[in-house]
Design an enzyme around this catalytic site. Structure first.
Site, PDB file in Angstrom:
ATOM      1  N   MET A 182     -34.209  23.487 -48.789  1.00 56.77           N
ATOM      2  CA  MET A 182     -33.064  22.570 -48.930  1.00 56.77           C
ATOM      3  C   MET A 182     -31.841  23.299 -49.500  1.00 56.77           C
ATOM      4  O   MET A 182     -31.133  22.775 -50.361  1.00 56.77           O
ATOM      5  CB  MET A 182     -33.437  21.379 -49.824  1.00 56.77           C
ATOM      6  CG  MET A 182     -34.619  20.572 -49.306  1.00 56.77           C
ATOM      7  SD  MET A 182     -35.173  19.279 -50.450  1.00 56.77           S
ATOM      8  CE  MET A 182     -35.966  20.278 -51.727  1.00 56.77           C
ATOM      9  N   ASP A 227     -40.522   9.911 -43.238  1.00 52.68           N
ATOM     10  CA  ASP A 227     -39.137  10.340 -43.115  1.00 52.68           C
ATOM     11  C   ASP A 227     -39.031  11.242 -41.894  1.00 52.68           C
ATOM     12  O   ASP A 227     -39.977  11.372 -41.120  1.00 52.68           O
ATOM     13  CB  ASP A 227     -38.645  11.015 -44.400  1.00 52.68           C
ATOM     14  CG  ASP A 227     -39.532  12.163 -44.839  1.00 52.68           C
ATOM     15  OD1 ASP A 227     -39.981  12.951 -43.975  1.00 52.68           O
ATOM     16  OD2 ASP A 227     -39.793  12.292 -46.060  1.00 52.68           O
ATOM     17  N   LYS A 256     -34.207  10.010 -45.645  1.00 50.97           N
ATOM     18  CA  LYS A 256     -32.905  10.247 -46.260  1.00 50.97           C
ATOM     19  C   LYS A 256     -32.165  11.238 -45.374  1.00 50.97           C
ATOM     20  O   LYS A 256     -32.623  12.362 -45.169  1.00 50.97           O
ATOM     21  CB  LYS A 256     -33.071  10.797 -47.673  1.00 50.97           C
ATOM     22  CG  LYS A 256     -33.841   9.851 -48.595  1.00 50.97           C
ATOM     23  CD  LYS A 256     -34.149  10.485 -49.934  1.00 50.97           C
ATOM     24  CE  LYS A 256     -34.969   9.536 -50.801  1.00 50.97           C
ATOM     25  NZ  LYS A 256     -35.330  10.134 -52.088  1.00 50.97           N
TER      26      LYS A 256
END
Length: 253
Positions: free
Chosen positions: A172, A35, A57
């Site tokens: 996050m 990723d 993502k």
């Protein structure tokens, strides 16, 4: 015979933070599923001999869903190939590496975990913020901010977190920062509690934004703070130095 799946954490930024074992496994891989979190430098170093597949993502846009990624890992491993699942930081810390390990075990596929330097500790450290400190923090709590603190069945106890005397590190957490700060203040944390946000830690475009807890969401929005970023809440955040001024730069003061 099944191949082997390697769950690799590449560290928080750049080739310098990658372990020797991670480099060895990457260079010998047949297939690499990656990723964006390892960063451009690491991704550019992926061997040309391997099939490299972007499964990242990007906000609400997912190249592949988690189940699809795991299905790909299983399919390639059942061909007898050496398969790498490459992520930033450490794959077992909010990286879903544990879920991927369980899936591989369910299919009798050998798994090797290659630990990575976690951004939760290394990124604050790189700007002079220790997550523990004899004077201020004898404990550190690492949590995901990728959860709405007002949802009915949150897995996080925001009232308990608000009472902690140690450091809180949030991964996050940029998107939900307004709700997180509101929940902590509502739970009893002092509004003036120092907060530092380190964007793109250990990369050339690293940036730090600081403000008190009750102002950090507004200051971060005004500054255009974007993920990936690590949020540090607690007195240890005051040890960040702006470099030009030799003191903590509180943007929201």
């Amino acid at each position: 015979m099944n191949g082997t799946v390697y769950l690799i954490g590449s560290g928080p930024g750049g080739l310098g933070m990658m372990t020797i074992r991670a480099r060895e496994v990457l260079d010998a891989a047949d297939v690499i599923l990656y990723d964006q979190l390892p960063g451009a430098e690491v991704i550019a170093s992926l061997p040309k001999t391997a099939e490299c597949i972007d499964v990242g993502k990007y906000g609400s846009s997912h190249t592949l869903e988690q189940d699809d990624i795991e299905d790909l890992m299983v399919a390639y491993a059942k061909k007898g190939l050496h398969v790498v699942r490459l992520k930033g930081g450490d794959s077992f810390l909010f990286g879903r590496g544990g879920e991927e390990m369980e899936t591989m075990r369910a299919h009798d596929i050998p798994v090797e975990v290659v630990p990575g330097v976690t951004s939760a500790i290394a990124v604050p450290e790189c700007v002079g913020i220790p997550v523990t400190h004899r004077k201020w923090a004898s404990q550190v709590t690492i949590l995901t901010g990728h959860e709405d603190p007002t949802k009915e069945e949150s897995a996080l106890n925001w009232h308990w977190l608000a009472q902690t005397t140690g450091t809180i590190v949030i991964l996050m957490g940029v998107k939900n920062l307004p709700k997180i700060s509101e929940a902590l203040v509502a739970g009893g944390m002092k509004p003036e509690k120092p907060v530092a946000i380190i964007e793109r830690g250990l990369r050339p475009d690293q940036r730090v934004t600081c403000a008190p807890l009750d102002k950090i969401a507004e200051v971060a929005a005004d500054a255009g703070v974007k993920p990936p970023a690590v949020v540090v809440i607690g007195e240890v955040a005051t040890l960040y130095r702006d470099g030009s001024e030799g003191r903590m730069h509180i943007t929201g003061e």
